[in-house]
Design a protein around this motif. Structure first.
Motif, PDB file in Angstrom:
ATOM      1  N   LYS A 388       0.829  -1.210   0.000  1.00 39.05           N
ATOM      2  CA  LYS A 388       0.000   0.000   0.000  1.00 39.05           C
ATOM      3  C   LYS A 388       0.863   1.259   0.000  1.00 39.05           C
ATOM      4  O   LYS A 388       0.638   2.190  -0.791  1.00 39.05           O
ATOM      5  CB  LYS A 388      -0.925   0.009   1.212  1.00 39.05           C
ATOM      6  CG  LYS A 388      -1.942  -1.117   1.229  1.00 39.05           C
ATOM      7  CD  LYS A 388      -2.660  -1.147   2.573  1.00 39.05           C
ATOM      8  CE  LYS A 388      -3.504  -2.409   2.720  1.00 39.05           C
ATOM      9  NZ  LYS A 388      -4.103  -2.517   4.070  1.00 39.05           N
ATOM     10  N   ASN A 389       1.856   1.293   0.883  1.00 36.61           N
ATOM     11  CA  ASN A 389       2.687   2.493   0.992  1.00 36.61           C
ATOM     12  C   ASN A 389       3.532   2.729  -0.257  1.00 36.61           C
ATOM     13  O   ASN A 389       3.893   3.866  -0.560  1.00 36.61           O
ATOM     14  CB  ASN A 389       3.586   2.408   2.229  1.00 36.61           C
ATOM     15  CG  ASN A 389       2.812   2.676   3.510  1.00 36.61           C
ATOM     16  OD1 ASN A 389       1.896   3.495   3.529  1.00 36.61           O
ATOM     17  ND2 ASN A 389       3.164   1.977   4.577  1.00 36.61           N
ATOM     18  N   ALA A 390       3.837   1.651  -0.986  1.00 33.32           N
ATOM     19  CA  ALA A 390       4.581   1.817  -2.241  1.00 33.32           C
ATOM     20  C   ALA A 390       3.776   2.612  -3.260  1.00 33.32           C
ATOM     21  O   ALA A 390       4.335   3.258  -4.150  1.00 33.32           O
ATOM     22  CB  ALA A 390       4.951   0.451  -2.808  1.00 33.32           C
ATOM     23  N   LEU A 391       2.450   2.587  -3.126  1.00 29.04           N
ATOM     24  CA  LEU A 391       1.564   3.322  -4.029  1.00 29.04           C
ATOM     25  C   LEU A 391       0.998   4.572  -3.372  1.00 29.04           C
ATOM     26  O   LEU A 391       0.127   5.245  -3.937  1.00 29.04           O
ATOM     27  CB  LEU A 391       0.411   2.422  -4.474  1.00 29.04           C
ATOM     28  CG  LEU A 391       0.794   1.239  -5.373  1.00 29.04           C
ATOM     29  CD1 LEU A 391      -0.351   0.236  -5.451  1.00 29.04           C
ATOM     30  CD2 LEU A 391       1.185   1.726  -6.758  1.00 29.04           C
ATOM     31  N   ALA A 392       1.479   4.884  -2.171  1.00 29.36           N
ATOM     32  CA  ALA A 392       0.896   5.994  -1.401  1.00 29.36           C
ATOM     33  C   ALA A 392       1.990   6.762  -0.675  1.00 29.36           C
ATOM     34  O   ALA A 392       2.032   6.815   0.547  1.00 29.36           O
ATOM     35  CB  ALA A 392      -0.132   5.454  -0.406  1.00 29.36           C
ATOM     36  N   ARG A 393       2.872   7.374  -1.459  1.00 26.45           N
ATOM     37  CA  ARG A 393       3.929   8.192  -0.865  1.00 26.45           C
ATOM     38  C   ARG A 393       3.359   9.584  -0.589  1.00 26.45           C
ATOM     39  O   ARG A 393       3.003  10.300  -1.530  1.00 26.45           O
ATOM     40  CB  ARG A 393       5.128   8.293  -1.803  1.00 26.45           C
ATOM     41  CG  ARG A 393       5.788   6.952  -2.101  1.00 26.45           C
ATOM     42  CD  ARG A 393       6.944   7.122  -3.092  1.00 26.45           C
ATOM     43  NE  ARG A 393       7.624   5.862  -3.361  1.00 26.45           N
ATOM     44  CZ  ARG A 393       7.275   5.018  -4.327  1.00 26.45           C
ATOM     45  NH1 ARG A 393       6.235   5.302  -5.092  1.00 26.45           N
ATOM     46  NH2 ARG A 393       7.945   3.901  -4.523  1.00 26.45           N
ATOM     47  N   PRO A 394       3.281  10.002   0.664  1.00 29.93           N
ATOM     48  CA  PRO A 394       2.700  11.314   0.964  1.00 29.93           C
ATOM     49  C   PRO A 394       3.482  12.435   0.298  1.00 29.93           C
ATOM     50  O   PRO A 394       4.714  12.451   0.319  1.00 29.93           O
ATOM     51  CB  PRO A 394       2.804  11.402   2.492  1.00 29.93           C
ATOM     52  CG  PRO A 394       2.898   9.995   2.955  1.00 29.93           C
ATOM     53  CD  PRO A 394       3.662   9.273   1.891  1.00 29.93           C
ATOM     54  N   GLY A 395       2.757  13.353  -0.308  1.00 34.72           N
ATOM     55  CA  GLY A 395       3.390  14.517  -0.927  1.00 34.72           C
ATOM     56  C   GLY A 395       3.445  15.659   0.058  1.00 34.72           C
ATOM     57  O   GLY A 395       2.506  15.876   0.832  1.00 34.72           O
ATOM     58  N   PRO A 396       4.531  16.424   0.065  1.00 34.06           N
ATOM     59  CA  PRO A 396       4.641  17.546   1.006  1.00 34.06           C
ATOM     60  C   PRO A 396       3.772  18.720   0.583  1.00 34.06           C
ATOM     61  O   PRO A 396       3.530  18.936  -0.614  1.00 34.06           O
ATOM     62  CB  PRO A 396       6.127  17.902   0.929  1.00 34.06           C
ATOM     63  CG  PRO A 396       6.530  17.516  -0.455  1.00 34.06           C
ATOM     64  CD  PRO A 396       5.728  16.287  -0.781  1.00 34.06           C
ATOM     65  N   LEU A 397       3.292  19.466   1.554  1.00 36.74           N
ATOM     66  CA  LEU A 397       2.637  20.739   1.284  1.00 36.74           C
ATOM     67  C   LEU A 397       3.737  21.793   1.341  1.00 36.74           C
ATOM     68  O   LEU A 397       4.293  22.065   2.397  1.00 36.74           O
ATOM     69  CB  LEU A 397       1.547  21.024   2.317  1.00 36.74           C
ATOM     70  CG  LEU A 397       0.412  20.007   2.359  1.00 36.74           C
ATOM     71  CD1 LEU A 397      -0.612  20.406   3.415  1.00 36.74           C
ATOM     72  CD2 LEU A 397      -0.275  19.885   0.998  1.00 36.74           C
ATOM     73  N   THR A 398       4.066  22.352   0.203  1.00 36.91           N
ATOM     74  CA  THR A 398       5.214  23.238   0.130  1.00 36.91           C
ATOM     75  C   THR A 398       4.807  24.695   0.284  1.00 36.91           C
ATOM     76  O   THR A 398       3.651  25.059   0.057  1.00 36.91           O
ATOM     77  CB  THR A 398       5.963  23.029  -1.194  1.00 36.91           C
ATOM     78  OG1 THR A 398       5.070  23.228  -2.288  1.00 36.91           O
ATOM     79  CG2 THR A 398       6.509  21.604  -1.255  1.00 36.91           C
ATOM     80  N   ASP A 399       5.776  25.524   0.651  1.00 38.12           N
ATOM     81  CA  ASP A 399       5.503  26.902   1.034  1.00 38.12           C
ATOM     82  C   ASP A 399       5.970  27.911   0.004  1.00 38.12           C
ATOM     83  O   ASP A 399       5.446  29.010  -0.071  1.00 38.12           O
ATOM     84  CB  ASP A 399       6.194  27.169   2.385  1.00 38.12           C
ATOM     85  CG  ASP A 399       5.969  28.566   2.903  1.00 38.12           C
ATOM     86  OD1 ASP A 399       4.796  28.957   3.037  1.00 38.12           O
ATOM     87  OD2 ASP A 399       6.959  29.281   3.161  1.00 38.12           O
ATOM     88  N   THR A 400       6.971  27.559  -0.796  1.00 36.84           N
ATOM     89  CA  THR A 400       7.588  28.523  -1.694  1.00 36.84           C
ATOM     90  C   THR A 400       7.697  27.957  -3.111  1.00 36.84           C
ATOM     91  O   THR A 400       7.602  26.746  -3.320  1.00 36.84           O
ATOM     92  CB  THR A 400       9.002  28.888  -1.202  1.00 36.84           C
ATOM     93  OG1 THR A 400       9.854  27.733  -1.346  1.00 36.84           O
ATOM     94  CG2 THR A 400       8.990  29.344   0.257  1.00 36.84           C
ATOM     95  N   PRO A 401       7.939  28.822  -4.088  1.00 31.65           N
ATOM     96  CA  PRO A 401       8.156  28.323  -5.450  1.00 31.65           C
ATOM     97  C   PRO A 401       9.340  27.366  -5.534  1.00 31.65           C
ATOM     98  O   PRO A 401       9.291  26.377  -6.279  1.00 31.65           O
ATOM     99  CB  PRO A 401       8.414  29.606  -6.258  1.00 31.65           C
ATOM    100  CG  PRO A 401       7.734  30.682  -5.486  1.00 31.65           C
ATOM    101  CD  PRO A 401       7.874  30.300  -4.051  1.00 31.65           C
ATOM    102  N   ASN A 402      10.393  27.638  -4.773  1.00 33.61           N
ATOM    103  CA  ASN A 402      11.567  26.762  -4.824  1.00 33.61           C
ATOM    104  C   ASN A 402      11.239  25.343  -4.378  1.00 33.61           C
ATOM    105  O   ASN A 402      11.788  24.377  -4.901  1.00 33.61           O
ATOM    106  CB  ASN A 402      12.686  27.325  -3.944  1.00 33.61           C
ATOM    107  CG  ASN A 402      13.634  28.203  -4.732  1.00 33.61           C
ATOM    108  OD1 ASN A 402      13.735  28.089  -5.948  1.00 33.61           O
ATOM    109  ND2 ASN A 402      14.318  29.096  -4.049  1.00 33.61           N
TER     110      ASN A 402
END
Length: 482
Positions: A388-402
């Motif tokens: 399951k986790n191989a198909l469900a890598r959490p994506g970060p909530l990013t703050d800046t364009p970089n």
């Protein structure tokens, strides 16, 4: 007395928890689900939102898989003209109440405890307490605890201010603006918007559309933001080519750019990303989506203060680090400084599936309801956490364009895994929450020439993914510092 039993205890009956439960009911026809939620109605933070709030994205792929939301008629007037309508907060709330009352509870497989606070779980028995009565209840959880509150969404009505307010200072949150008419002639002569995010933009649009002259509005913008052009997020076949064009443009921009900032400049020149002031370099990106019509309105507000975050307000006065600004004494300050998500805590990056616990996180940033539905599908159809986790890598909530490259790379990696898995790809082709899957499937079935838009995708992926990996490595230190 023996505690009642359930298979899944979901903490939180907001959009994320409801999307997970909706898919789980279909994919696992034998399971029972129990909700524990602090609000009086389903819908989470939508219950606390200001009255003129609306979705950033089209209604067509928000909500849950089983129940359509919105219509297929584009707006014919207003700043969203030519695009699919955005559901109001009231419409979103009514949608989730209808979901609970017409689908979830009538299934006989869902229990719902509103106005209740989750207290913890020990030896498979969860405890929760009625907020109004104080009565404590127990439920035995046969399978898993599901945390649907990890985003910890904050709105103006519930957040804690981080600036001082002197006695007698006229101050309101956005939800109080529609009630100003009740004050008769005792109205503010000036308005000061505090905050740079989408809530502040909504407040600015509301004031302008309500007839407030732009020179009677001051806007404190600690950071300017890049904004997603809503034209390139539309559902259905009519906008399919534009959506694919935008996705290819992002990959090509990553390949061309040396930094995330440069990537956004490239996308800005192409019109895929927007900014309010062309002369100011945006330092923020929180996935806010906006129309070109809204941008045109907001550019009328030219009294913009950029001294960082306000530290204190008093009648006619604002204090920043090292300096002050005056405004008219009868100015009404509008607090739009709530941070929608606790970036630091969210980005701790727990595994989504962890033994007897599921933590609902973004698998396709920022589509949180699609992410929750995918999590439910994986839970019901795959055996072990590793798969399951191989198909469900959490994506970060990013703050800046970089740092955006980190989220886009996570999205691409997850989407790549889903596309290569026959079970997941087949399900996504029928999922109304997926912005492109059902459209691609429908166009393929009719042999539409619009599918030619996908032609450049392979080449864009080939050069875009390594570029995103390069940008992500460079951005990691900045992201971790946030």
């Amino acid at each position: 007395m023996t505690a009642p039993e359930t298979d899944y205890l979901i903490i939180g009956a907001g959009a994320v928890g409801l999307a997970f439960a909706d898919t789980l009911l279909d994919e696992d026809p034998d399971c029972h689900i129990t909700f524990v939620d602090k609000h009086a109605k389903p819908g989470g933070h939508w219950n606390d939102a200001y009255s003129f709030v609306a979705l950033h994205q089209p209604s067509a792929f928000y909500g849950v898989n089983s129940m359509e939301f919105g219509d297929d008629t584009v707006d014919l007037s207003g700043p969203n003209k030519g695009l699919f309508p955005l559901a109001s907060g009231a419409e979103v709330s009514a949608y989730f109440v209808r979901l609970m009352n017409r689908r979830l509870l009538p299934s006989g497989r869902v229990s719902y405890h509103p106005l209740s606070e989750y207290l913890g779980m020990e030896d498979g028995v969860a405890r929760f307490r009625s907020i109004l009565s104080g009565k404590e209840s127990h439920v035995t959880v046969r399978r898993k605890l599901v945390d649907a509150t990890f985003y910890k969404t904050s709105v103006p009505a519930t957040h804690t201010r981080k600036f001082d307010v002197a006695d007698g200072t006229p101050l309101a949150i956005p939800g109080q603006l529609p009630d100003l008419w009740m004050r008769g002639d005792d109205l503010p002569g000036h308005y000061v918007i505090l905050g740079a995010g989408k809530t502040a933009m909504d407040a600015g649009v509301w004031l302008l559309e309500a007839g407030v002259e732009p020179d009677r509005i001051t806007w404190v913008r600690p950071r300017d933001s890049w904004l997603i052009n809503r034209t390139y997020t539309q559902p259905g076949p009519d906008f399919f080519e534009a959506v694919i064009e935008s996705q290819i443009a992002q990959l090509n921009a990553a390949a061309e750019a040396a930094t995330g900032d440069e990537m956004f400049e490239i996308l800005g020149r192409g019109g895929y990303m927007l900014r309010l002031d062309p002369s100011v370099k945006p330092e923020m990106f929180h996935f806010a989506t906006i129309s070109e019509g809204e941008v045109a309105l907001l550019r009328q507000i030219t009294r913009v203060i950029r001294h960082g975050r306000v530290q204190a307000i008093a009648p006619g006065m604002m204090t920043f680090a090292g300096q002050q600004e005056t405004v008219p004494d009868d100015a009404l300050f509008i607090d739009c400084t709530a941070t929608a998500v606790d970036f630091h805590e969210y980005n701790a990056q727990l595994p989504l599936f962890d033994g007897d616990r599921i933590t609902l996180l973004a698998l396709h940033v920022p589509l949180v309801t699609l992410s929750a539905a995918v999590a439910a599908f994986l839970e019901a159809n795959f055996e072990d956490d590793e798969a399951k986790n191989a198909l469900a890598r959490p994506g970060p909530l990013t703050d800046t364009p970089n740092t955006y490259a980190l989220a886009l790379l996570a999205n691409m990696m997850n989407r790549g895994g889903w596309s290569q898995n026959p079970q997941v790809s087949s399900w996504l082709a029928k999922s109304r929450l997926d912005p492109t899957g059902p459209t691609v499937a429908a166009l393929a079935q009719e042999g539409s020439p619009k599918l030619a838009a996908l032609g450049p995708f392979k080449a864009a992926i080939a050069k875009g993914i390594p570029a995103l990996q390069r940008l992500a490595v460079a951005a990691r230190a900045e992201h971790n510092a946030k």
